[in-house]
Write a protein that holds these residues in place. Structure first.
Motif, PDB file in Angstrom:
ATOM      1  N   TRP A 148     -48.836 -24.313  29.027  1.00  0.00           N
ATOM      2  CA  TRP A 148     -48.204 -23.026  29.260  1.00  0.00           C
ATOM      3  C   TRP A 148     -48.922 -21.926  28.490  1.00  0.00           C
ATOM      4  O   TRP A 148     -49.474 -22.164  27.416  1.00  0.00           O
ATOM      5  N   LYS A 169     -44.614 -17.698  28.746  1.00  0.00           N
ATOM      6  CA  LYS A 169     -44.020 -18.356  29.922  1.00  0.00           C
ATOM      7  C   LYS A 169     -42.499 -18.440  29.839  1.00  0.00           C
ATOM      8  O   LYS A 169     -41.771 -17.964  30.732  1.00  0.00           O
ATOM      9  N   GLN A 192     -39.384 -16.246  31.909  1.00  0.00           N
ATOM     10  CA  GLN A 192     -38.421 -16.939  32.754  1.00  0.00           C
ATOM     11  C   GLN A 192     -36.995 -16.798  32.238  1.00  0.00           C
ATOM     12  O   GLN A 192     -36.053 -16.623  33.026  1.00  0.00           O
ATOM     13  N   ILE A 200     -39.951 -19.539  39.060  1.00  0.00           N
ATOM     14  CA  ILE A 200     -41.286 -20.123  39.001  1.00  0.00           C
ATOM     15  C   ILE A 200     -42.278 -19.022  38.643  1.00  0.00           C
ATOM     16  O   ILE A 200     -41.913 -17.843  38.577  1.00  0.00           O
ATOM     17  N   THR A 201     -43.524 -19.399  38.400  1.00  0.00           N
ATOM     18  CA  THR A 201     -44.539 -18.413  38.029  1.00  0.00           C
ATOM     19  C   THR A 201     -45.826 -18.668  38.805  1.00  0.00           C
ATOM     20  O   THR A 201     -46.029 -19.736  39.387  1.00  0.00           O
ATOM     21  N   HIS A 202     -46.684 -17.671  38.810  1.00  0.00           N
ATOM     22  CA  HIS A 202     -48.059 -17.896  39.246  1.00  0.00           C
ATOM     23  C   HIS A 202     -48.730 -18.853  38.254  1.00  0.00           C
ATOM     24  O   HIS A 202     -48.263 -19.019  37.125  1.00  0.00           O
ATOM     25  N   TYR A 203     -49.848 -19.438  38.662  1.00  0.00           N
ATOM     26  CA  TYR A 203     -50.510 -20.398  37.785  1.00  0.00           C
ATOM     27  C   TYR A 203     -52.003 -20.469  38.059  1.00  0.00           C
ATOM     28  O   TYR A 203     -52.491 -20.010  39.105  1.00  0.00           O
ATOM     29  N   CYS A 255     -46.149 -24.999  41.489  1.00  0.00           N
ATOM     30  CA  CYS A 255     -46.612 -25.856  40.396  1.00  0.00           C
ATOM     31  C   CYS A 255     -45.385 -26.339  39.629  1.00  0.00           C
ATOM     32  O   CYS A 255     -44.595 -25.529  39.134  1.00  0.00           O
ATOM     33  N   SER A 268     -45.021 -27.628  36.770  1.00  0.00           N
ATOM     34  CA  SER A 268     -44.999 -27.217  35.365  1.00  0.00           C
ATOM     35  C   SER A 268     -44.596 -25.758  35.189  1.00  0.00           C
ATOM     36  O   SER A 268     -44.457 -25.289  34.061  1.00  0.00           O
ATOM     37  N   SER A 269     -44.414 -25.031  36.308  1.00  0.00           N
ATOM     38  CA  SER A 269     -43.956 -23.639  36.225  1.00  0.00           C
ATOM     39  C   SER A 269     -42.457 -23.512  36.457  1.00  0.00           C
ATOM     40  O   SER A 269     -41.911 -22.414  36.377  1.00  0.00           O
ATOM     41  N   VAL A 293     -49.184 -20.578  33.617  1.00  0.00           N
ATOM     42  CA  VAL A 293     -49.370 -22.027  33.502  1.00  0.00           C
ATOM     43  C   VAL A 293     -50.802 -22.362  33.885  1.00  0.00           C
ATOM     44  O   VAL A 293     -51.356 -21.785  34.827  1.00  0.00           O
ATOM     45  N   TYR A 295     -52.612 -25.473  35.422  1.00  0.00           N
ATOM     46  CA  TYR A 295     -52.341 -26.742  36.096  1.00  0.00           C
ATOM     47  C   TYR A 295     -53.665 -27.459  36.336  1.00  0.00           C
ATOM     48  O   TYR A 295     -54.562 -26.923  36.979  1.00  0.00           O
TER      49      TYR A 295
END
Length: 250
Positions: A98, A102, A106, A118-121, A152, A154-155, A196, A198
């Motif tokens: 992260w 992050k 959120q 969620i987020t861009h990554y 993703c 992880s986001s 994030v 990834y």
């Protein structure tokens, strides 16, 4: 804005991750939102990952859990979900990381009323790396099923529903879990920042395109049951957007 929503429970499965797990854990420790608790679940690693994290990860906000037998990623995440008592849940795979803001971004969205964020990554393979972004502020369920944006895992950060939500042991169990969240909340808020990193491993099962396509078709059959039109309509979108993603980000 007060973005404090309480302690965020973070679930991290780990299997033979000695090369990356400390990087992942450090990226949690470096969060500007510091009210979190990590549930790091060792899925019977055969390398020295467990000894490494026991030696290096001594932050009191980290709980290390050891599976008695190898359960696989889906059930290992369920172990973490059952251990976590927090209402707000996030996931981080042991080979991802992260960016420091992050959780702050959120939790601010959740404090403002969103339940699923969620987020861009940044997407990195052994051959290339790309920023993966979405041009709208929310991702709707229909767009998710069409794979118009690849989430993703992880986001992901979400408010746990009262009835609970767990993984099923199926190929592409991440997709089915996310589909349940979309069904509950209708949409995911998209934070328009790269938060994030990834990393896609070369030996990932999901890299087997034929197997992945079969898994996805089976999931669509589970979701849409007796409606072959919807099954193959969304499967067609999956195939087209999969090709477009590969061509753009290879």
């Amino acid at each position: 804005m007060n973005n404090h929503v309480g302690t965020v429970g973070i679930v991290m499965p780990m299997y033979n991750a000695r090369q990356t797990v400390l990087r992942a854990v450090q990226s949690i420790i470096d969060q500007t939102y510091s009210d979190w608790h990590l549930y790091l679940v060792n899925d019977k690693s055969t390398d020295d990952s467990l000894a490494l994290v026991r030696e290096q990860c001594r932050d009191p906000r980290i709980t290390i859990i050891e599976n008695e037998v190898n359960l696989g990623a889906a059930e290992t995440r369920n172990v973490g979900l059952r251990a976590a008592q927090q209402e707000i849940i996030a996931f981080l795979d042991s080979d991802d990381e992260w960016h420091p803001e992050k959780l702050a971004r959120q939790t601010a969205a959740i404090a403002a009323g969103d339940n699923f964020v969620i987020t861009h990554y940044h997407y990195k393979t052994r051959r290339a790396d790309h920023d993966i972004v979405y041009g709208k502020p929310v991702l709707l369920r229909d767009s998710f099923v069409k794979k118009q944006y690849r989430v993703c895992f992880s986001s992901v950060c979400f408010r746990r529903p009262p009835q609970g939500i767990f993984f099923q042991r199926k190929g592409h169990e991440d997709f089915l879990f996310l589909y349940e969240l979309f069904s509950l909340y209708g949409q995911a808020r998209v934070i328009p920042e790269i938060l994030v990193n990834y990393y896609e491993l070369g030996d990932s099962l999901s890299r087997n395109k034929n197997r992945a396509a079969q898994w996805h078709l089976e999931l669509l059959r589970i979701i849409y049951k007796n409606n072959p039109f919807k099954i193959y309509y969304y499967y067609g979108w999956y195939m087209v957007n999969g090709v477009l993603f590969t061509l753009k980000h290879r």
